[in-house]
Design an enzyme around this catalytic site. Sequence first.
Site, PDB file in Angstrom:
ATOM      1  N   HIS A 368       0.821  -1.215   0.000  1.00 47.73           N
ATOM      2  CA  HIS A 368       0.000   0.000   0.000  1.00 47.73           C
ATOM      3  C   HIS A 368       0.845   1.252   0.000  1.00 47.73           C
ATOM      4  O   HIS A 368       0.636   2.176  -0.782  1.00 47.73           O
ATOM      5  CB  HIS A 368      -0.866   0.041   1.257  1.00 47.73           C
ATOM      6  N   ARG A 475      -5.958   1.875 -13.008  1.00 51.27           N
ATOM      7  CA  ARG A 475      -5.926   0.580 -12.312  1.00 51.27           C
ATOM      8  C   ARG A 475      -6.941   0.617 -11.169  1.00 51.27           C
ATOM      9  O   ARG A 475      -6.646   1.081 -10.079  1.00 51.27           O
ATOM     10  CB  ARG A 475      -4.534   0.319 -11.753  1.00 51.27           C
ATOM     11  N   ARG A 511      -9.554   0.011 -16.287  1.00 53.07           N
ATOM     12  CA  ARG A 511      -9.320  -1.421 -16.335  1.00 53.07           C
ATOM     13  C   ARG A 511     -10.051  -2.051 -15.152  1.00 53.07           C
ATOM     14  O   ARG A 511      -9.948  -1.581 -14.023  1.00 53.07           O
ATOM     15  CB  ARG A 511      -7.830  -1.722 -16.217  1.00 53.07           C
ATOM     16  N   GLU A 610      -1.606  -9.329 -22.466  1.00 49.42           N
ATOM     17  CA  GLU A 610      -0.574  -9.593 -21.460  1.00 49.42           C
ATOM     18  C   GLU A 610      -0.166 -11.055 -21.472  1.00 49.42           C
ATOM     19  O   GLU A 610       0.909 -11.404 -21.016  1.00 49.42           O
ATOM     20  CB  GLU A 610      -1.103  -9.255 -20.062  1.00 49.42           C
ATOM     21  N   ASN A 633       4.392  -5.234 -18.746  1.00 44.48           N
ATOM     22  CA  ASN A 633       4.937  -5.765 -17.477  1.00 44.48           C
ATOM     23  C   ASN A 633       4.636  -7.254 -17.385  1.00 44.48           C
ATOM     24  O   ASN A 633       5.511  -8.075 -17.111  1.00 44.48           O
ATOM     25  CB  ASN A 633       4.319  -5.065 -16.266  1.00 44.48           C
ATOM     26  N   ASP A 634       3.374  -7.580 -17.615  1.00 46.19           N
ATOM     27  CA  ASP A 634       3.009  -8.996 -17.544  1.00 46.19           C
ATOM     28  C   ASP A 634       3.447  -9.754 -18.783  1.00 46.19           C
ATOM     29  O   ASP A 634       3.888 -10.897 -18.694  1.00 46.19           O
ATOM     30  CB  ASP A 634       1.496  -9.139 -17.330  1.00 46.19           C
ATOM     31  N   ARG A 644       8.036 -10.875 -12.298  1.00 51.00           N
ATOM     32  CA  ARG A 644       8.340  -9.445 -12.333  1.00 51.00           C
ATOM     33  C   ARG A 644       8.592  -8.868 -10.945  1.00 51.00           C
ATOM     34  O   ARG A 644       9.182  -7.812 -10.806  1.00 51.00           O
ATOM     35  CB  ARG A 644       7.194  -8.682 -13.015  1.00 51.00           C
ATOM     36  N   CYS A 681       0.821   0.032 -22.378  1.00 53.37           N
ATOM     37  CA  CYS A 681       0.627   0.676 -21.075  1.00 53.37           C
ATOM     38  C   CYS A 681       1.488   0.110 -19.958  1.00 53.37           C
ATOM     39  O   CYS A 681       1.287   0.434 -18.799  1.00 53.37           O
ATOM     40  CB  CYS A 681      -0.838   0.662 -20.670  1.00 53.37           C
TER      41      CYS A 681
HETATM   42  C1  PEP Z   1       1.134  -4.614 -17.341  1.00 52.37           C
HETATM   43  O1  PEP Z   1       1.087  -5.780 -16.955  1.00 52.37           O
HETATM   44  O2  PEP Z   1       1.972  -4.182 -18.146  1.00 52.37           O
HETATM   45  C2  PEP Z   1       0.159  -3.633 -16.841  1.00 52.37           C
HETATM   46  C3  PEP Z   1       0.123  -2.409 -17.330  1.00 52.37           C
HETATM   47  O3  PEP Z   1      -0.647  -4.003 -15.826  1.00 52.37           O
HETATM   48  P1  PEP Z   1      -0.143  -4.133 -14.311  1.00 52.37           P
HETATM   49  O4  PEP Z   1       1.229  -3.543 -14.235  1.00 52.37           O
HETATM   50  O5  PEP Z   1      -1.130  -3.394 -13.482  1.00 52.37           O
HETATM   51  O6  PEP Z   1      -0.171  -5.605 -14.106  1.00 52.37           O
HETATM   52 MG    MG Z   2      -0.678  -6.483 -15.983  1.00 51.00          MG
END
Ligand code: PEP
Ligand code: MG
Length: 754
Positions: A368, A475, A511, A610, A633-634, A644, A681
């Site tokens: 948090h 998010r 999202r 993703e 990211n995912d 990650r 993103c």
């Molecule tokens: C991602 O996975 O790139 C993404 C933008 O979502 P999050 O980082 O919230 O998993």
């Molecule tokens: Mg993600």
Amino acid sequence: MAVPGVAIRGQRSLLKQIREALASGGPAQARLNVVVRIIARSMVAEVCSLYMRRAAGDIELFATEGLDPTAVHVTRMKPGEGLIGDIMRLGRPLNLADAPEHPAFSYRPETGEDPYHAFLGVPLLRGGRAIGVLVVQNRTERVYTDDEVEDLQIVAMVLAEMVASGELISTDELKGVELAPHRPERVKGSKFSDGLAYGVAVLHERPMAPSQLLSEDVVAEEARLKTAVEGLQSQIDSMLEGQAGLVDASYEVLESYRMFAHSNSWTRSLEDAVRNGLTAEAAVERVRSEHRARLGQARDPYIRERLHDLEDLNDRLLRHLSGAGHVARELPDNAILIGRNLGPADLLEYDRTKLRGLLLEEGSAASHAAIVARALDIPCVGRLSGLRDRVSEGDMVIVDAETGEAYLRPRNDVVKAIQARIDVRRQRRAEFAKLRETPAFTRDGAKITLLMNAGLDVDLDIMGETGAEGIGLFRTEFQFMVAEEMPRLNAQTALYARVMEAAGDLPVTFRTLDLGGDKVLPYLEAEREDNPALGWRAIRMGLDRPALLRMQLRALIAAARGRPLRIMFPLVANVDEFRAARALVDHEVAWAVRRGRAAPERLDVGAMIEAPSLIWHLDALLPMTDFVSVGTNDLMQYLFAADRGNPRVSDRYDPLSPPALRALEQIQRACAETGTPVSVCGEMAGRPLEAFTLVALGFEALSMPPAGVGPVKRMVLSCDREAARRGVSALLKSSAGSVRNEIETLARKIYLAV
Ligand code: PEP
Ligand code: MG
């Protein structure tokens, strides 16, 4: 002769006598002498001595009743030397029937301690550190009772606070006494929120003022403690039975909470402390600092975990004692907040105009505090082991969240170097601010849309400052993650409406809940999974628990009040999931219309790309979607099979590598061919060199953390897209594991600003 251990039961009057003696004024040494005399008399001991640690590390006899007074300020021990050294080092009492027989005993003839055999020494603890030792000795060989040990510890606690607050010894006289660490230290941790800050330490968990230590009415205080402990025990019991709806930890952790909460030794220590005149809060602190001193040095990860559980339990008990409310704190200018780990709402209670940085002993980048720190753009470093015992209120500290380090009481040259880096950052920010109104066109005329990622109310304030053209990724789970309990429909609707209002005509892509994986909710029961990132998360959870997802869709539709609405689903791994999710949207729109509410004027429903599986089914997916967004990211985590959130592997594979770039290029091409709007993103979109590569691959919309917008815009303005495209296409064929260096060279060749 009075029986030892009986007289001491009048502990409260002992503490009172000590306070009165101190209040009488006079030279510090004389007052200290009176204090040790009172303790000796009260404990029916022939000797009572106080030792304090000098800044150089030596431990010095500061006052004595019973030993030779000429030894005061003369007798000194090296760190770790003798019984006193042992007590300091281990942070726990030593109770010996015959001290001279102990192997660590170090004989000091000048003190005249030959006739004394029985020995009880307890540390003066502040936080988890020993700053001194209080000793009583008797001629007869005897072991002091548990009650006596407890009593002396309470006296030691009160003395420690009095010394530290300057009440016992004046600040001048304290010179050279090491109440707190004073040397410069550099502690390595993990970056939670980027940036640099220099300022003055403010402790989130403040040591108690001596005036709050002693209770006025022991019986009433005992009753308060009893009620709080019972409240805590029944809360934990019902959590374990899954009734409270507030399950904030795994079953194992709760089990160990329950074990501690019901453990007789814990509750008995608390009761004893209160019976002896401490307030319930002071009793909690006393027991806590003893545990910290004892277990804090443990290397064993299991024991450290248990210490962590105990800390949590103590925090909970303090909350039960204080009821709900606590008052927001005044901060000095340039405050750096120091804490173990901050709860959901804690950070937001501080004055943001004065808060410059955050240092945490625990936490994770997904905790948090870290989420809120990033949203507030406050640099934060976490996982700084032993932090709270190494820093005192008022120390100057540096948060270096570029490297993930904290400097405590830094030397001047370090401060100067950091100041210079802070100035450079500030100048760069000022430059980016100037670009705010400039549209992001490449030199050869391609318009790149720069959007921002957000998730909390506080993000909205920053939006105007960044010049972002909308929110490409909102998010929604952040609202859930920073709340104490599940946000209800109204709270969700209110937040989404505020976001839309703040964005005005600019688009916002909401999202739906992306929970699970490393995003766990304190109040939602979750099963332990071996592979949470591959587990029950995101849209999988949403489809299995449609009530939750539908409530969110309902809130979004209500918040839109007929305005355009963009909804996106996370971690779609298979086209049927998207179909099912989209059907829920249609269902909710129809539901709203049936109730006479406005349907969104325009509704765009998209999927995040993703999961790598989708790359080979884009021909089926894209015609069903109104847009897609690549969550790098995912996507990278799954492409390279590298968690990650695990620093050991997260940076091991480079997104600027042929396999990753080919995957991205394939997505971009399929979207261009079908005319599907696509954005990127993930964090990648916010780093200039990576963003440059994405532009070269043909992506025209990038959504990123707010701090990325300025640097990426500067890159775009100086970029020749066609030249970039040619260069990057050639590199896609490379046989290297990473083409980062080549891309960097290319970037330098065709533009200057990465
Ligand atoms: C991602 O996975 O790139 C993404 C933008 O979502 P999050 O980082 O919230 O998993
Ligand atoms: Mg993600």
